[in-house]
Enzyme design. Sequence first.
Site, PDB file in Angstrom:
ATOM      1  N   HIS A 153       0.900  -1.078  -0.038  1.00 52.25           N
ATOM      2  CA  HIS A 153      -0.103   0.021  -0.020  1.00 52.25           C
ATOM      3  C   HIS A 153       0.859   1.316   0.123  1.00 52.25           C
ATOM      4  O   HIS A 153       2.125   1.084   0.131  1.00 52.25           O
ATOM      5  CB  HIS A 153      -0.909  -0.028   1.153  1.00 52.25           C
ATOM      6  CG  HIS A 153      -0.163  -0.150   2.401  1.00 52.25           C
ATOM      7  ND1 HIS A 153       0.151   0.967   3.004  1.00 52.25           N
ATOM      8  CD2 HIS A 153       0.253  -1.168   3.209  1.00 52.25           C
ATOM      9  CE1 HIS A 153       0.816   0.474   4.259  1.00 52.25           C
ATOM     10  NE2 HIS A 153       0.818  -0.717   4.281  1.00 52.25           N
ATOM     11  N   CYS A 166       4.300  -4.978   6.094  1.00 57.42           N
ATOM     12  CA  CYS A 166       3.600  -4.664   4.888  1.00 57.42           C
ATOM     13  C   CYS A 166       4.747  -4.039   4.149  1.00 57.42           C
ATOM     14  O   CYS A 166       5.990  -3.893   4.347  1.00 57.42           O
ATOM     15  CB  CYS A 166       2.753  -3.414   5.065  1.00 57.42           C
ATOM     16  SG  CYS A 166       1.013  -4.137   5.787  1.00 57.42           S
TER      17      CYS A 166
END
Length: 191
Positions: A153, A166
């Site tokens: 992201h 992440c």
Amino acid sequence: MRTVIKWTVAAAVAALLASCSTAPRRVAVAPPPPVSLELPYQWSQGAAPQAHKDAVALFGPLTLKPGEYKWAAEVPKDGETKVVIDRLQQLFYVYRGDKLVGVATASTGKKGRETPLGFWQVRLKKVKGYSRKYDNAPMPFMQMYDAKGIAFHAGPNPGYPASHGCVRLPLKFAERLYGLTQVGTKVVIEG
């Protein structure tokens, strides 16, 4: 009555096998064939070095600073999108069909919270995602690829591993990438 017969037969078979001079052999079972990811090359490992070569061929020497990316002038309209993440180089590559279309700097998981290696698929996409684990932290253009909530992201991109697992990307790159992928898009993470 039937139970007694079953036990009697089982005992007789066991006694017969015990009296045999040769023990029963185990039958070798072949392992299942490897899962085909249908990537641009026959990669089982080595996707990241090949992606780097493709990026240099398309964009020239890669001298990206943290938060920078390069995107191809023309993106093929057809073909499956695939993603390659290189934890060692902190780079993120995206293919459309067999053509590299973009490369960006990335920030993967820091020590103790390393981004997991392996072959994955995008499981969930949200333009405005939020972390379930970390105080509802924003995850713009979130694309989750594992059941525990790890995703790629848009986010801070300092040029080194700094996330909780992440893969953070430059905002505009994450937005363009979001438009190319779909649930099921293949993801390879190496390094």
